[in-house]
Design a protein around this motif. Structure first.
Motif, PDB file in Angstrom:
ATOM      1  N   ARG A 216       0.900  -1.194   0.137  1.00  0.00           N
ATOM      2  CA  ARG A 216       0.038   0.100  -0.118  1.00  0.00           C
ATOM      3  C   ARG A 216       0.879   1.303  -0.066  1.00  0.00           C
ATOM      4  O   ARG A 216       1.788   1.308   0.910  1.00  0.00           O
ATOM      5  N   GLY A 217       0.622   2.191  -0.817  1.00  0.00           N
ATOM      6  CA  GLY A 217       1.379   3.425  -1.055  1.00  0.00           C
ATOM      7  C   GLY A 217       0.951   4.317  -1.858  1.00  0.00           C
ATOM      8  O   GLY A 217      -0.452   4.578  -2.140  1.00  0.00           O
ATOM      9  N   ARG A 218       1.537   5.343  -1.845  1.00  0.00           N
ATOM     10  CA  ARG A 218       1.014   6.920  -2.653  1.00  0.00           C
ATOM     11  C   ARG A 218       2.059   7.400  -3.051  1.00  0.00           C
ATOM     12  O   ARG A 218       3.278   7.530  -2.560  1.00  0.00           O
TER      13      ARG A 218
ATOM     14  N   TYR B 103      -1.880   3.438  -4.372  1.00  0.00           N
ATOM     15  CA  TYR B 103      -1.612   2.297  -4.863  1.00  0.00           C
ATOM     16  C   TYR B 103      -1.752   1.080  -3.890  1.00  0.00           C
ATOM     17  O   TYR B 103      -1.249   1.227  -2.850  1.00  0.00           O
TER      18      TYR B 103
END
Lengths: 144, 141
Positions: free
Chosen positions: B4-6, B36
């Motif tokens: 998980r991320g951005r 994401y």
């Protein structure tokens, strides 16, 4: 004369976790930068438009953008005068490149940021879609 | 494994002029935050001079949270940062011919681009003069 102040901030953060036999392993990845611009002689311009597969040329000296005083923004001096640019496109995948070799892609409104390299006065940006279709774009140029 | 991320980008400038006691202000902003929740992520760091350093992508030298080496079939977004005053380039080549990305960094300022790299590609880092430390984040699948 206009007074320009601003910032370009990038914040990339990801968490990668795995759970095995009741034990969670976590890795975090970060890359962050927030650069403030307070130069008395700073200049900034924003240009919007649409493009297809043919290059749309974005002039920088002068640009088509007017500053808060109503004067045309002109990145008109020596090498390195354009410092950074940010580029966003919607529609087809689009490329923004300059004559110093910086090449940034965007699609889906996902913003790209790039150092302008050793861009010379009078040089231009060129924007086009990568392989097909059209795109709407926003280009922000910062320099001094 | 769960990712998980951005990628968050925030560009804001204020341009003001005062004439005869009247202030005119223009605000320019360009922002984007992409989240994401699947895929692969790797961070690679190193040093470079003017010679090209090829960053391995399949496999990388980076291990995920499960201890497995990350190997990319494609890279869809990159972020790059280089230290020092000299310009350092990072490009992706081989995947899409002459149209690959080239992002520049110096003084720790982060550059970001979408990437098209999907087939037999390589990622290269090189400086214009001197040496620099660099960090590259690659997101893909």
């Amino acid at each position: 004369m206009s007074n320009v102040r601003g910032r370009i901030a990038v914040d990339v953060q990801f968490a990668d976790s795995t759970t095995s036999a009741g034990v969670q392993s976590l890795k975090t990845i970060t890359m962050q930068d927030a650069t403030e611009y307070t130069s008395a002689d700073g200049k900034v311009a924003i240009i919007t438009g649409t493009c297809g597969t043919a290059n749309v040329t974005i002039a920088t000296s002068p640009s088509v953008f007017r500053d808060s005083s109503g004067a045309i923004v002109d990145f008109d001096t020596d090498e390195g005068i354009i410092r950074r640019f940010a580029f966003s496109a919607t529609g087809s995948l689009a490329l923004c490149e300059n004559q110093a070799g910086a090449r940034t892609f965007s699609t889906g409104g996902r913003v790209g940021v790039n150092d302008a390299g050793d861009m010379q006065a009078g040089e231009v940006f060129a924007i086009r879609t990568y392989s097909s279709g059209t795109a709407s774009f926003i280009l922000v140029i910062y320099g001094t | 494994m769960s990712i998980r991320g951005r990628f968050g980008i925030d560009v804001q400038f204020t341009d003001s002029t005062i004439v005869s006691g009247v202030q005119s202000v223009k605000t320019l902003a360009l922002q984007g935050a992409s989240e994401y929740d699947f895929g692969k992520i790797a961070l690679v760091s190193g040093t470079c001079g003017t010679a090209v350093v090829t960053v391995p992508v399949s496999p990388t030298t980076y291990r995920d949270s499960g201890g497995n080496v990350i190997s990319f079939a494609s890279v869809s977004r990159v972020a790059f940062s280089a230290s020092g005053p000299n310009l350092v380039a990072c490009d992706g080549s081989g995947g899409c011919g002459i149209d690959d990305w080239t992002i520049y960094s110096r003084a720790g300022q982060v550059a970001v681009s979408e990437s098209l790299e999907t087939v037999a590609f390589s990622v290269n880092v090189y400086g214009t003069t001197g040496t620099a430390a660099y960090t590259l984040v690659m997101y893909g699948s």
